[in-house]
Scaffold this motif. Structure first.
Motif, short mmCIF file in Angstrom:
data_model
loop_
_atom_site.label_atom_id
_atom_site.label_comp_id
_atom_site.label_asym_id
_atom_site.label_seq_id
_atom_site.Cartn_x
_atom_site.Cartn_y
_atom_site.Cartn_z
N GLU A 123 0.83 -1.21 0.00
CA GLU A 123 0.00 0.00 0.00
C GLU A 123 0.86 1.26 0.00
OE1 GLU A 123 -3.29 2.19 2.89
OE2 GLU A 123 -2.94 0.03 3.06
N ARG A 124 2.04 1.16 0.61
CA ARG A 124 2.94 2.31 0.75
C ARG A 124 4.27 1.99 0.08
NH1 ARG A 124 4.72 4.83 6.58
NH2 ARG A 124 2.93 6.16 6.29
N VAL A 125 4.83 2.97 -0.66
CA VAL A 125 6.10 2.79 -1.36
C VAL A 125 6.97 4.02 -1.12
CG1 VAL A 125 7.22 2.52 -3.62
CG2 VAL A 125 5.09 1.31 -3.14
N LEU A 126 8.24 3.79 -0.84
CA LEU A 126 9.22 4.87 -0.69
C LEU A 126 9.76 5.23 -2.07
CD1 LEU A 126 11.12 6.66 1.08
CD2 LEU A 126 12.67 4.69 1.16
N VAL A 127 9.73 6.51 -2.42
CA VAL A 127 10.26 6.99 -3.70
C VAL A 127 11.37 8.00 -3.41
CG1 VAL A 127 9.75 8.17 -5.87
CG2 VAL A 127 8.04 6.64 -4.85
#
Length: 212
Positions: free
Chosen positions: A23-27
């Motif tokens: 659901e959450r991604v680090l960019v």
């Protein structure tokens, strides 16, 4: 059975890369950076502090199962791969090389090159995020008032919520950073609490009074 030629033996098999669902991604935007433009010297101290904070945050998020995508400028080198840009920056002296070595991607991290300021413009980032079933991005990088801000604008238009930890980005001046964070919070509805403020679940419009 006929024997394969050495060239055929050496040819690697092509296999699809499995993408994690999260659901959450680090960019991470433009941390792998030679910082050789006008004004870079003013950006460099804050960039190093932001890189250190990002390295700590990245480790915590990885332990929580949050995958990472590097969206990095190719600096006009159209023939280059991400690994070429990384090696060139890691070889630089001083803080420039230190940042690239500190934030070198792990084997499981994804990397893409971008031709312009936004991490979304003319890149497969939106496609990757949708295939990963992401709804929120944690956006960090350089600089707060340019590539990070433009990336959050496109994230907002694509329907993602965003957390931009104030201590994981930098600008050439403290005032430029404050203006950018305030704009991202009020217009793009980003959470801009520092990475030390907890888990960082998105809270639209919350602004840090004095970003680091």
């Amino acid at each position: 059975m006929p024997r394969q030629t050495p060239a055929a033996d050496a040819q690697p098999a092509l296999r699809a890369t499995p993408l994690p669902h999260a659901e959450r991604v680090l960019v991470l935007v433009d941390f792998i950076n030679p910082l050789d433009f006008p004004g870079a010297e003013r950006l460099l101290p804050g960039a190093l502090r932001a890189a250190r904070a990002t390295a700590r945050l990245k480790q915590r998020l990885a332990q929580a199962g949050v995958p990472a995508i590097y969206a990095n400028d190719h600096y006009g080198t159209w023939h280059a791969e991400f690994s070429d840009v990384l090696r060139a920056c890691q070889a630089l002296p001083g803080p420039r090389g230190q940042i690239a070595r500190l934030l070198a991607p792990a084997p499981q991290d994804l990397t893409i090159l971008k031709p312009r300021h936004s991490a979304f413009f003319a890149t497969p980032l939106d496609l990757l995020l949708r295939q990963m079933q992401a709804r929120e991005i944690v956006l960090v990088g350089l600089a707060a008032d340019m590539c990070v801000q433009l990336s959050t604008a496109e994230a907002y238009m694509h329907g993602y919520s965003a957390w931009v930890p104030s201590d994981c980005t930098a600008a050439e001046t403290p005032e430029a950073k404050r203006r950018a964070l305030r704009h991202m919070a009020t217009v793009m509805k980003c959470d801009v609490r520092a990475s030390t403020a907890g888990a960082g679940r998105t809270r639209a419009g919350r602004v840090v009074a004095q970003p680091g």
